[in-house]
Design a protein around this motif. Structure first.
Motif, short mmCIF file in Angstrom:
data_model
loop_
_atom_site.label_atom_id
_atom_site.label_comp_id
_atom_site.label_asym_id
_atom_site.label_seq_id
_atom_site.Cartn_x
_atom_site.Cartn_y
_atom_site.Cartn_z
N MET A 63 6.22 -31.48 66.58
CA MET A 63 6.34 -32.93 66.39
C MET A 63 5.63 -33.65 67.53
O MET A 63 5.86 -33.33 68.69
N THR A 64 4.74 -34.57 67.19
CA THR A 64 4.00 -35.28 68.22
C THR A 64 4.92 -36.19 69.03
O THR A 64 5.86 -36.77 68.51
N ASP A 65 4.63 -36.27 70.33
CA ASP A 65 5.42 -37.15 71.20
C ASP A 65 4.90 -38.58 71.16
O ASP A 65 5.57 -39.49 71.64
N GLU A 66 3.69 -38.75 70.63
CA GLU A 66 3.07 -40.07 70.62
C GLU A 66 3.39 -40.79 69.32
O GLU A 66 3.03 -40.35 68.24
N ARG A 67 4.08 -41.92 69.44
CA ARG A 67 4.47 -42.70 68.27
C ARG A 67 3.53 -43.88 68.11
O ARG A 67 3.54 -44.80 68.94
N LEU A 68 2.71 -43.85 67.07
CA LEU A 68 1.74 -44.92 66.85
C LEU A 68 2.16 -45.86 65.73
O LEU A 68 1.61 -46.94 65.60
N ILE A 69 3.10 -45.43 64.89
CA ILE A 69 3.61 -46.31 63.83
C ILE A 69 4.79 -47.11 64.38
O ILE A 69 5.68 -46.55 65.03
N THR A 70 4.79 -48.40 64.12
CA THR A 70 5.81 -49.27 64.69
C THR A 70 6.93 -49.63 63.73
O THR A 70 8.08 -49.75 64.14
N HIS A 71 6.62 -49.81 62.43
CA HIS A 71 7.64 -50.29 61.50
C HIS A 71 7.16 -50.15 60.06
O HIS A 71 5.99 -49.88 59.80
N LEU A 72 8.09 -50.37 59.14
CA LEU A 72 7.81 -50.38 57.71
C LEU A 72 7.34 -51.77 57.29
O LEU A 72 7.92 -52.78 57.71
N ARG A 73 6.29 -51.83 56.47
CA ARG A 73 5.77 -53.11 56.01
C ARG A 73 6.16 -53.44 54.56
O ARG A 73 6.83 -54.42 54.29
N HIS A 74 5.73 -52.61 53.60
CA HIS A 74 5.99 -52.94 52.20
C HIS A 74 5.94 -51.69 51.34
O HIS A 74 5.43 -50.64 51.76
N VAL A 75 6.44 -51.83 50.12
CA VAL A 75 6.39 -50.77 49.11
C VAL A 75 5.74 -51.37 47.87
O VAL A 75 6.06 -52.49 47.47
N ASP A 76 4.80 -50.62 47.27
CA ASP A 76 4.01 -51.13 46.15
C ASP A 76 4.33 -50.32 44.90
O ASP A 76 4.25 -49.09 44.92
N LEU A 77 4.67 -51.03 43.82
CA LEU A 77 5.12 -50.39 42.59
C LEU A 77 4.22 -50.75 41.43
O LEU A 77 3.86 -51.93 41.25
N GLN A 115 3.75 -60.34 55.20
CA GLN A 115 3.18 -61.12 54.11
C GLN A 115 3.88 -60.84 52.79
O GLN A 115 4.06 -61.72 51.97
N TYR A 116 4.27 -59.60 52.58
CA TYR A 116 5.03 -59.25 51.37
C TYR A 116 5.80 -57.96 51.64
O TYR A 116 5.41 -57.13 52.47
N SER A 117 6.92 -57.82 50.92
CA SER A 117 7.75 -56.62 51.03
C SER A 117 7.59 -55.71 49.82
O SER A 117 7.83 -54.51 49.90
N VAL A 118 7.22 -56.31 48.67
CA VAL A 118 7.00 -55.56 47.44
C VAL A 118 5.72 -56.07 46.78
O VAL A 118 5.51 -57.28 46.69
N ARG A 119 4.88 -55.15 46.36
CA ARG A 119 3.75 -55.52 45.50
C ARG A 119 4.01 -54.92 44.13
O ARG A 119 4.30 -53.73 44.02
N LEU A 120 3.91 -55.75 43.09
CA LEU A 120 4.02 -55.29 41.71
C LEU A 120 2.64 -55.30 41.07
O LEU A 120 1.90 -56.28 41.21
N ARG A 121 2.32 -54.24 40.36
CA ARG A 121 1.04 -54.14 39.67
C ARG A 121 1.29 -53.74 38.22
O ARG A 121 2.06 -52.81 37.95
N ARG A 122 0.66 -54.47 37.28
CA ARG A 122 0.79 -54.12 35.86
C ARG A 122 0.03 -52.82 35.60
O ARG A 122 -1.13 -52.66 35.99
N ALA A 123 0.71 -51.86 34.96
CA ALA A 123 0.10 -50.56 34.68
C ALA A 123 0.72 -49.97 33.43
O ALA A 123 1.80 -50.40 33.00
N ALA A 124 0.06 -48.99 32.86
CA ALA A 124 0.57 -48.35 31.64
C ALA A 124 1.80 -47.50 31.93
O ALA A 124 2.64 -47.31 31.05
N GLU A 125 1.91 -46.99 33.15
CA GLU A 125 3.01 -46.10 33.50
C GLU A 125 3.52 -46.46 34.88
O GLU A 125 2.74 -46.75 35.79
#
Length: 313
Positions: free
Chosen positions: A1-15, A53-63
């Motif tokens: 496991m790397t000791d260097e943490r470069l990610i700071t936080h969660l931004r959004h989830v896209d569905l 800017q956003y927490s959820v992105r919704l995209r129209r899709a067939a599935e």
């Protein structure tokens, strides 16, 4: 496991969602997100208390599918370093670091994780005008965490630790089934990502933080009165010490209202191994419906056939 943490936080989830109009109406009218930016078949939904800017992105899709999980980094140097680290390890990059063309702009790149999910890391995204929620407002403050299903969770946990610097906070196990869920953090919050053992790759649930206990219960009650199908809750978990009420969105994705997720002293924290056959591990209060096979299967979700199958790393 790397000791260097470069990610700071969660931004959004896209569905991706087949019944886009119905989903958009649910997430704005019932769940309490704001349609900050919309286009034909694409909506960026913001949480009132979040600078994202956003927490959820919704995209129209067939599935339906999980399109993307996005995390933040501090600066362009960290984004570049992370992309270079992943590339050296043989991880497939979807895009190289560069300018983003989503709301708020910024600088970032995308890659496939071990299960084939698309993950984005970005920085320099413009801060959204947000506000402190008032007492009694039962709408999300922010996206709290995302949980994903993996048929090979030990390897997926190792991937996020070794390549992305996520730290293990706690693990859930069962005497017959073994270790079942791993809670991973990238800052002082108990988890922003968790990985669950599941029969196939899919979204397990996305969780949204509310202002406090009263607001969390008011939101839970609003959804119950509105006829939204409840999966599990209300209750309070032991791992993370957060409250939970799980519901199904119109296409069967599990989504959660929560509050009071634990903030850790990372210098002194030691991960626990919790046995969730003890009912107080799942729900300290004893108010939620029992965790059983039906409840568990709801969060397996449908097979996410849209994922890219990544080579072992």
């Amino acid at each position: 496991m790397t000791d260097e943490r470069l990610i700071t936080h969660l931004r959004h989830v896209d569905l991706a969602v087949p019944d886009y109009d119905r989903q958009l109406g649910f997430y704005t009218g019932m769940w309490g997100l704001d349609a900050e930016t919309t286009d034909e078949g694409l909506a960026f939904l913001a949480a009132a208390g979040s600078p994202e800017q956003y927490s959820v992105r919704l995209r129209r899709a067939a599935e339906k599918r999980l399109d993307l999980i996005a995390f933040g980094a501090a600066n362009q140097a960290d984004v570049n370093a992370l992309a270079e680290r992943l590339g050296r390890a043989g991880v497939t990059l979807v895009t190289e670091p560069g300018t983003l063309h989503t709301p708020g702009g910024g600088y970032g790149f995308r890659f496939f994780d071990l299960d084939g999910r698309t993950v984005e890391v970005s920085c320099d995204v413009a801060v959204r005008k947000h506000r402190k929620l008032e007492e009694g407002e039962s709408v999300p403050v922010k996206l709290s965490h995302v949980v994903i299903n993996s048929p090979n969770p030990e390897a997926t946990v190792r991937f996020y630790g070794e390549h992305l610097g996520f730290a293990l906070s706690d693990t859930l196990m069962h005497p017959r089934m073994g270790e079942m869920m791993w809670f991973l953090r990238t800052n002082r919050w108990h988890h922003s990502l968790a990985i669950a053992r599941g029969p196939h790759v899919a979204l397990h649930h996305a969780s949204f933080e509310l202002r406090g206990i009263d607001e969390y219960m008011r939101g839970t009650g609003r959804l119950l009165r509105g006829g939204v199908e409840k999966v599990w809750g209300p209750g309070r978990h032991l791992a993370g010490n957060n409250t939970f009420s799980y519901f199904l969105d119109p296409h069967g994705n599990t989504i959660e209202y929560t509050t009071e997720l634990e903030e850790l002293d990372e210098d002194s924290w030691h991960p626990h191994l919790y046995d969730f056959s003890d009912p107080t591990v799942s729900d300290q209060w004893g108010t939620a419906n029992p965790m059983n096979e039906f409840v568990a299967k709801q969060s397996f979700n449908d097979v996410d056939r849209g994922v890219f199958v990544a080579p072992p790393v």
